[in-house]
Scaffold this motif. Structure first.
Motif, PDB file in Angstrom:
ATOM      1  N   THR A 229      22.269 -11.341 -21.840  1.00  0.00           N
ATOM      2  CA  THR A 229      23.067 -10.192 -22.254  1.00  0.00           C
ATOM      3  C   THR A 229      22.529  -8.894 -21.661  1.00  0.00           C
ATOM      4  N   GLU A 230      21.214  -8.719 -21.751  1.00  0.00           N
ATOM      5  CA  GLU A 230      20.620  -7.494 -21.217  1.00  0.00           C
ATOM      6  C   GLU A 230      20.643  -7.469 -19.696  1.00  0.00           C
ATOM      7  N   SER A 231      20.406  -8.610 -19.054  1.00  0.00           N
ATOM      8  CA  SER A 231      20.454  -8.648 -17.589  1.00  0.00           C
ATOM      9  C   SER A 231      21.856  -8.327 -17.086  1.00  0.00           C
ATOM     10  N   ASP A 232      22.888  -8.822 -17.770  1.00  0.00           N
ATOM     11  CA  ASP A 232      24.268  -8.493 -17.379  1.00  0.00           C
ATOM     12  C   ASP A 232      24.517  -6.992 -17.498  1.00  0.00           C
ATOM     13  N   ARG A 233      23.989  -6.379 -18.540  1.00  0.00           N
ATOM     14  CA  ARG A 233      24.153  -4.932 -18.706  1.00  0.00           C
ATOM     15  C   ARG A 233      23.464  -4.178 -17.563  1.00  0.00           C
ATOM     16  N   LEU A 234      22.251  -4.617 -17.212  1.00  0.00           N
ATOM     17  CA  LEU A 234      21.518  -3.960 -16.131  1.00  0.00           C
ATOM     18  C   LEU A 234      22.193  -4.191 -14.778  1.00  0.00           C
ATOM     19  N   LEU A 235      22.779  -5.360 -14.581  1.00  0.00           N
ATOM     20  CA  LEU A 235      23.507  -5.626 -13.341  1.00  0.00           C
ATOM     21  C   LEU A 235      24.704  -4.682 -13.204  1.00  0.00           C
ATOM     22  N   ALA A 236      25.408  -4.446 -14.303  1.00  0.00           N
ATOM     23  CA  ALA A 236      26.558  -3.545 -14.250  1.00  0.00           C
ATOM     24  C   ALA A 236      26.120  -2.127 -13.877  1.00  0.00           C
ATOM     25  N   ILE A 237      24.994  -1.686 -14.440  1.00  0.00           N
ATOM     26  CA  ILE A 237      24.468  -0.358 -14.100  1.00  0.00           C
ATOM     27  C   ILE A 237      24.092  -0.308 -12.624  1.00  0.00           C
ATOM     28  N   GLY A 238      23.403  -1.357 -12.149  1.00  0.00           N
ATOM     29  CA  GLY A 238      22.973  -1.388 -10.758  1.00  0.00           C
ATOM     30  C   GLY A 238      24.137  -1.411  -9.781  1.00  0.00           C
ATOM     31  N   ARG A 239      25.157  -2.195 -10.084  1.00  0.00           N
ATOM     32  CA  ARG A 239      26.312  -2.263  -9.188  1.00  0.00           C
ATOM     33  C   ARG A 239      27.030  -0.918  -9.121  1.00  0.00           C
ATOM     34  N   ALA A 240      27.128  -0.245 -10.259  1.00  0.00           N
ATOM     35  CA  ALA A 240      27.748   1.082 -10.260  1.00  0.00           C
ATOM     36  C   ALA A 240      26.922   2.062  -9.432  1.00  0.00           C
ATOM     37  N   GLU A 241      25.613   1.969  -9.528  1.00  0.00           N
ATOM     38  CA  GLU A 241      24.741   2.851  -8.758  1.00  0.00           C
ATOM     39  C   GLU A 241      24.907   2.606  -7.259  1.00  0.00           C
ATOM     40  N   LEU A 242      24.891   1.344  -6.862  1.00  0.00           N
ATOM     41  CA  LEU A 242      25.053   1.022  -5.448  1.00  0.00           C
ATOM     42  C   LEU A 242      26.403   1.474  -4.929  1.00  0.00           C
ATOM     43  N   ALA A 243      27.443   1.310  -5.735  1.00  0.00           N
ATOM     44  CA  ALA A 243      28.760   1.752  -5.325  1.00  0.00           C
ATOM     45  C   ALA A 243      28.797   3.267  -5.148  1.00  0.00           C
ATOM     46  N   ALA A 244      28.118   3.978  -6.040  1.00  0.00           N
ATOM     47  CA  ALA A 244      28.080   5.446  -5.932  1.00  0.00           C
ATOM     48  C   ALA A 244      27.342   5.899  -4.681  1.00  0.00           C
TER      49      ALA A 244
END
Length: 250
Positions: A229-244
Motif C-alpha cells: 500500500t505504501e509503495s504504491d503511494r510512493l510510486l504515484a508520487i514518483g511518477r508524478a514527479e518524473l512527469a513534471a
C-alpha cells in the motif's frame, strides 16, 4: 544528456567502489568488523553524493523514529540496487540475507564474510532456510543486530505484482522479534534492469514495527499489505514527479 549522465555514473560507481575496496576496505580487514562497517557506510555515502551530483538523484527517508532498539527484522521492498546500499546506513549493526554467490567475489565477497552477512543457497530450499535461521538467531539474539531481508527474494520492477515468499514468515515465527516494514519507490529512478538513471527524489518510508507473536499467516498478510500500500503511494508520487520533470521514468 540523460544517457551521458547515466554512462558517467556507471563508470564512476565502479571506479569509486574499486578505490574504496583497495584503499579502505582491504586494510580494515585486519581490524574488528565495526571498522569495515564504517568503511561501508563511507562508500555508500560517497556513492549517494555521486548520484546527486551527476544524475540529480536525491532521496528522502521518513519514519526513522519507528526503528526500535536491539535485535529486529527489517522487511523491505526490493526494486533496485539502491536500497541494498542505503539500508546499510540506517541501522547500527545490519546483517543481510544474500545469495551466496556474492561471497565468492574477490575483495567484495571477503568484506561480506568479514561483516558476517548470511549467505543462502537458493537451490537448497528447506536446508538453506534452516541454516539461515540458525545464523539469524545468533546474530539477532546474541549480538542484537538488525536483520535486513527482502521478502520477495529478488528485485521486482516498479509496479510489478507482488511476489512474496514464505521464508520471511518462518523467520518471523522463529526469531520472535519485531519486524519493521519498509516501502520505497527506488525502481523508478534506478531500474533493476536498464542503463538509464533518472533524476528525482527516491522516497523511503519506515513503518511502525509489527510486534512478535502474531500467527505467521496473519503476519505475512499484514506485512505485505503495509509494504504494498505504501509503495504504491510512493510510486504515484514518483511518477508524478518524473512527469513534471518531463521524463517518463522506469
Amino acid at each position: 544528456m540523460l544517457v551521458l549522465r547515466s554512462l558517467l555514473i556507471t563508470v564512476l560507481f565502479y571506479v569509486n567502489l574499486t578505490l574504496w575496496l583497495i584503499f579502505a576496505a582491504l586494510p580494515s580487514m585486519v581490524l574488528p568488523p565495526r571498522y569495515l562497517l564504517a568503511v561501508s557506510v563511507g562508500w555508500v555515502r560517497s556513492t549517494l553524493w555521486l548520484l546527486r551530483v551527476v544524475v540529480g538523484m536525491r532521496y528522502e527517508i521518513t519514519g526513522l523514529e519507528n526503528i526500535p532498539p536491539g535485535g529486529i527484522m527489517v522487511a523491505a521492498k526490493h526494486q533496485s540496487t539502491w536500497e541494498t546500499l542505503v539500508l546499510v546506513t540506517l541501522f547500527r549493526d545490519p546483517v543481510f540475507i544474500l545469495k551466496r554467490e556474492l561471497t565468492w567475489l574477490p575483495l567484495f565477497g571477503w568484506c561480506l564474510k568479514k561483516l558476517r552477512m548470511i549467505p543462502v543457497d537458493r537451490g537448497a530450499r528447506a536446508r538453506a532456510l534452516a541454516g539461515v535461521m540458525r545464523r539469524a538467531r545468533v546474530e539477532l539474539g546474541e549480538k542484537g543486530r538488525q536483520l535486513l531481508i527482502f521478502p520477495e527474494g529478488t528485485r521486482r520492477p516498479a509496479g510489478a505484482p507482488p511476489d512474496y515468499k514464505t521464508g520471511v514468515m518462518h523467520l518471523y515465527g522463529d526469531l520472535n522479534v519485531p519486524c519493521v516494514p519498509v516501502a520505497l519507490n527506488s525502481g523508478l529512478y534506478w531500474p533493476r534492469r536498464g542503463f538509464l538513471r533518472w533524476p528525482g527524489t527516491i522516497r523511503v518510508t519506515i513503518m511502525e514495527p509489527i510486534p512478535p507473536g502474531l500467527p505467521k499467516e496473519q503476519f505475512q498478510a499484514l506485512m505485505q499489505e503495509r509494504i504494498e500500500t505504501e509503495s504504491d503511494r510512493l510510486l504515484a508520487i514518483g511518477r508524478a514527479e518524473l512527469a513534471a520533470l518531463g521524463y517518463r521514468g522506469a
